[in-house]
Write a protein that holds these residues in place. Structure first.
Motif, PDB file in Angstrom:
ATOM      1  N   GLY A 287      42.124  46.342  41.872  1.00  0.00           N
ATOM      2  CA  GLY A 287      43.000  45.334  41.296  1.00  0.00           C
ATOM      3  C   GLY A 287      43.435  45.612  39.880  1.00  0.00           C
ATOM      4  O   GLY A 287      43.042  46.611  39.257  1.00  0.00           O
ATOM      5  N   PRO A 288      44.252  44.708  39.332  1.00  0.00           N
ATOM      6  CA  PRO A 288      44.763  44.898  37.956  1.00  0.00           C
ATOM      7  C   PRO A 288      43.668  44.828  36.895  1.00  0.00           C
ATOM      8  O   PRO A 288      43.846  45.336  35.790  1.00  0.00           O
ATOM      9  CB  PRO A 288      45.771  43.747  37.796  1.00  0.00           C
ATOM     10  CG  PRO A 288      45.346  42.726  38.799  1.00  0.00           C
ATOM     11  CD  PRO A 288      44.781  43.482  39.957  1.00  0.00           C
ATOM     12  N   ASP A 289      42.535  44.179  37.243  1.00  0.00           N
ATOM     13  CA  ASP A 289      41.428  44.109  36.287  1.00  0.00           C
ATOM     14  C   ASP A 289      40.555  45.355  36.318  1.00  0.00           C
ATOM     15  O   ASP A 289      39.605  45.467  35.529  1.00  0.00           O
ATOM     16  CB  ASP A 289      40.552  42.885  36.596  1.00  0.00           C
ATOM     17  CG  ASP A 289      41.318  41.584  36.430  1.00  0.00           C
ATOM     18  OD1 ASP A 289      42.004  41.443  35.404  1.00  0.00           O
ATOM     19  OD2 ASP A 289      41.253  40.735  37.337  1.00  0.00           O
ATOM     20  N   LEU A 290      40.865  46.290  37.231  1.00  0.00           N
ATOM     21  CA  LEU A 290      40.104  47.541  37.369  1.00  0.00           C
ATOM     22  C   LEU A 290      38.609  47.266  37.509  1.00  0.00           C
ATOM     23  O   LEU A 290      37.768  47.779  36.762  1.00  0.00           O
ATOM     24  CB  LEU A 290      40.371  48.463  36.169  1.00  0.00           C
ATOM     25  CG  LEU A 290      41.834  48.883  35.960  1.00  0.00           C
ATOM     26  CD1 LEU A 290      41.965  49.763  34.727  1.00  0.00           C
ATOM     27  CD2 LEU A 290      42.374  49.599  37.183  1.00  0.00           C
ATOM     28  N   VAL A 291      38.301  46.441  38.489  1.00  0.00           N
ATOM     29  CA  VAL A 291      36.910  46.051  38.717  1.00  0.00           C
ATOM     30  C   VAL A 291      36.160  47.195  39.394  1.00  0.00           C
ATOM     31  O   VAL A 291      36.588  47.704  40.431  1.00  0.00           O
ATOM     32  CB  VAL A 291      36.835  44.789  39.604  1.00  0.00           C
ATOM     33  CG1 VAL A 291      35.383  44.402  39.858  1.00  0.00           C
ATOM     34  CG2 VAL A 291      37.589  43.637  38.946  1.00  0.00           C
ATOM     35  N   HIS A 292      35.042  47.576  38.817  1.00  0.00           N
ATOM     36  CA  HIS A 292      34.164  48.575  39.420  1.00  0.00           C
ATOM     37  C   HIS A 292      33.002  47.850  40.096  1.00  0.00           C
ATOM     38  O   HIS A 292      32.478  46.863  39.560  1.00  0.00           O
ATOM     39  CB  HIS A 292      33.625  49.537  38.361  1.00  0.00           C
ATOM     40  CG  HIS A 292      34.668  50.452  37.796  1.00  0.00           C
ATOM     41  ND1 HIS A 292      34.938  51.702  38.312  1.00  0.00           N
ATOM     42  CD2 HIS A 292      35.529  50.286  36.747  1.00  0.00           C
ATOM     43  CE1 HIS A 292      35.918  52.272  37.621  1.00  0.00           C
ATOM     44  NE2 HIS A 292      36.291  51.436  36.662  1.00  0.00           N
ATOM     45  N   PHE A 293      32.591  48.343  41.249  1.00  0.00           N
ATOM     46  CA  PHE A 293      31.447  47.724  41.917  1.00  0.00           C
ATOM     47  C   PHE A 293      30.675  48.781  42.691  1.00  0.00           C
ATOM     48  O   PHE A 293      31.192  49.850  43.017  1.00  0.00           O
ATOM     49  CB  PHE A 293      31.901  46.600  42.865  1.00  0.00           C
ATOM     50  CG  PHE A 293      32.634  47.068  44.083  1.00  0.00           C
ATOM     51  CD1 PHE A 293      31.967  47.277  45.291  1.00  0.00           C
ATOM     52  CD2 PHE A 293      34.010  47.308  44.050  1.00  0.00           C
ATOM     53  CE1 PHE A 293      32.636  47.706  46.421  1.00  0.00           C
ATOM     54  CE2 PHE A 293      34.691  47.725  45.179  1.00  0.00           C
ATOM     55  CZ  PHE A 293      34.003  47.939  46.369  1.00  0.00           C
ATOM     56  N   THR A 294      29.428  48.486  42.948  1.00  0.00           N
ATOM     57  CA  THR A 294      28.582  49.323  43.789  1.00  0.00           C
ATOM     58  C   THR A 294      28.053  48.471  44.936  1.00  0.00           C
ATOM     59  O   THR A 294      28.222  47.248  44.948  1.00  0.00           O
ATOM     60  CB  THR A 294      27.398  49.901  42.988  1.00  0.00           C
ATOM     61  OG1 THR A 294      26.624  48.815  42.454  1.00  0.00           O
ATOM     62  CG2 THR A 294      27.888  50.779  41.857  1.00  0.00           C
ATOM     63  N   VAL A 295      27.389  49.105  45.896  1.00  0.00           N
ATOM     64  CA  VAL A 295      26.859  48.365  47.035  1.00  0.00           C
ATOM     65  C   VAL A 295      25.410  48.777  47.294  1.00  0.00           C
ATOM     66  O   VAL A 295      24.993  49.895  46.977  1.00  0.00           O
ATOM     67  CB  VAL A 295      27.686  48.620  48.322  1.00  0.00           C
ATOM     68  CG1 VAL A 295      29.105  48.110  48.153  1.00  0.00           C
ATOM     69  CG2 VAL A 295      27.676  50.083  48.721  1.00  0.00           C
ATOM     70  N   SER A 296      24.686  47.846  47.863  1.00  0.00           N
ATOM     71  CA  SER A 296      23.346  48.110  48.381  1.00  0.00           C
ATOM     72  C   SER A 296      23.389  47.934  49.885  1.00  0.00           C
ATOM     73  O   SER A 296      24.110  47.067  50.395  1.00  0.00           O
ATOM     74  CB  SER A 296      22.327  47.155  47.763  1.00  0.00           C
ATOM     75  OG  SER A 296      22.255  47.332  46.367  1.00  0.00           O
ATOM     76  N   ILE A 297      22.619  48.746  50.595  1.00  0.00           N
ATOM     77  CA  ILE A 297      22.703  48.749  52.057  1.00  0.00           C
ATOM     78  C   ILE A 297      21.301  48.758  52.659  1.00  0.00           C
ATOM     79  O   ILE A 297      20.428  49.529  52.225  1.00  0.00           O
ATOM     80  CB  ILE A 297      23.479  49.986  52.574  1.00  0.00           C
ATOM     81  CG1 ILE A 297      24.868  50.049  51.934  1.00  0.00           C
ATOM     82  CG2 ILE A 297      23.589  49.960  54.095  1.00  0.00           C
ATOM     83  CD1 ILE A 297      25.674  51.284  52.312  1.00  0.00           C
ATOM     84  N   GLY A 298      21.103  47.881  53.639  1.00  0.00           N
ATOM     85  CA  GLY A 298      19.875  47.870  54.420  1.00  0.00           C
ATOM     86  C   GLY A 298      20.150  48.417  55.807  1.00  0.00           C
ATOM     87  O   GLY A 298      21.185  48.127  56.403  1.00  0.00           O
ATOM     88  N   VAL A 299      19.223  49.238  56.316  1.00  0.00           N
ATOM     89  CA  VAL A 299      19.398  49.908  57.606  1.00  0.00           C
ATOM     90  C   VAL A 299      18.233  49.541  58.520  1.00  0.00           C
ATOM     91  O   VAL A 299      17.063  49.549  58.081  1.00  0.00           O
ATOM     92  CB  VAL A 299      19.453  51.439  57.438  1.00  0.00           C
ATOM     93  CG1 VAL A 299      19.775  52.113  58.761  1.00  0.00           C
ATOM     94  CG2 VAL A 299      20.471  51.829  56.371  1.00  0.00           C
TER      95      VAL A 299
END
Length: 382
Positions: free
Chosen positions: A331-343
């Motif tokens: 988006g225009p705010d240049l949002v950075h994000f990461t994710v956590s994953i359970g398997v």
């Protein structure tokens, strides 16, 4: 034998009744070419009334030109309606050129019935085939039987018109003017009447099938991400577990959550949060196989069902997703994000997806505790 004016009048009334019915049931909610469909029926009805006048008394030039222009315009509107339904736009030149050319040709040859009939039959046959063409190219999203029913109706009309054209070219003296109540005229319009009923019934059923599919899609899908919702995921996961048990095949589940999502909403606003969720849904979907199932379980939690995938393979996919998701700012705010994953993997004989999902969510909680932006695995004994 029913005379030609009566058959034409019946055709006109039928068009009006069908148009009124569609308008009354869809007023304010017309979509997928339904407005063009109603306009086509009204225009065809007007054309039939002009043909009634032509069959009852010798027509003048204005009546001859107006009738064929309206008839051709109705075919163009039908074609536009079918193109809108199939989402296969047609060039505007193909839609509006036939009525214009027929109007000019009929003005020049107003006193020459054979020439007028030859040209009009050729053009109308082309237009009827044009109506069927978008339906044959429509995306196969749902049952196609009604689309082929409608396309077949248009093609049947095109073929019958071409046969009349062939007769006009070979033995024009054998085909009478519309004002003559010969059996061939009566039979031709009787077949057109049957084709009108069958074709418009098919169009109605085609739209009903589309509406039903859309309703089912709204029930089964999440509005924001267009992924399956929790209910659909649970139902399909139960079926997949049963299939896997019968074939002794592994099944795994991933539960994915964007890290610090509440902080993203608080800092950048709800719209930015929605963009993150949509982006995450697209990135997950792009990495999956055709048989995999992705769903939005809750506000910021996603699940992926992986048929025929053992726990080790699911963990490899999860790690790949972790590195890919959020790699680009959103988006225009240049949002950075990461994710956590359970398997988690399904246990032998497991048919209920709830325990499998719970183990994957527990693994997700472990990934969060481990500092986020990582993958955690639930062992089979969990």
């Amino acid at each position: 034998m029913i005379d030609v004016p009566t058959l034409l009048a019946v055709l006109s009334v039928d068009c009006l009744v069908i148009a009124a019915t569609v308008f009354a049931t869809r007023v304010g909610r017309m979509q997928h070419g339904q407005a063009s469909w109603v306009a086509a029926l009204l225009t065809q009805s007007a054309a039939m009334w002009l043909f009634v006048l032509m069959a009852m008394s010798p027509p003048g030039t204005v009546l001859i030109v107006a009738s064929i222009v309206l008839l051709s315009a109705s075919m163009s509107l039908f074609a536009a309606s079918m193109a809108a339904f199939a989402e296969r736009p047609l060039p505007r030149l193909l839609l509006w050129l036939p009525p214009i050319l027929l109007g000019i040709q009929h003005t020049i040859y107003a006193d020459d019935f054979i020439t007028r009939a030859q040209v009009s039959n050729a053009v109308v046959a082309f237009q009827l085939a044009l109506c069927a063409w978008p339906l044959s190219r429509a995306a196969s999203n749902g049952p196609a039987r009604y689309r082929w029913m409608v396309a077949g109706s248009f093609l049947l009309g095109s073929v019958s018109t071409l046969l009349r054209l062939a007769e006009l070219l070979v033995a024009p003296e054998r085909l009478p003017d519309l004002s003559v109540g010969e059996p061939i005229n009566a039979m031709s319009f009787l077949l057109n009447h049957v084709n009108l009923i069958v074709g418009n019934l098919g169009i109605a059923l085609m739209h009903r099938e589309r509406s039903r599919a859309n309703a089912e899609r709204l029930v089964a899908r999440d509005a924001l991400t267009e992924l399956f919702n929790r209910r659909s995921f649970t139902q399909q996961a139960a079926r997949e577990l049963l299939r896997a048990e019968r074939g002794a095949q592994p099944v795994s589940v991933l539960v994915i959550d964007p890290d610090h999502f509440r902080q993203i909403n608080a800092r950048f606003g709800a719209l930015a949060g929605d963009r993150v969720l949509r982006q995450l849904a697209q990135e997950i979907s792009a990495a999956l196989r055709g048989q995999d199932l992705c769903a939005r379980l809750s506000a910021d939690e996603f699940a992926v069902l992986l048929p025929d995938t053992a726990l080790d393979g699911a963990e490899v996919l999860a790690e790949r997703l972790r590195t890919q998701c959020g790699a680009q700012p959103v988006g225009p705010d240049l949002v950075h994000f990461t994710v956590s994953i359970g398997v988690a993997g399904a246990l032998p004989g497991e048919r209920d997806p709830a325990p499998l999902l719970a183990r994957a969510q527990h693994a997700l909680a472990l990934a969060k505790q481990a500092g986020r932006n990582c993958v955690a695995r639930a062992e089979a004994s969990a």
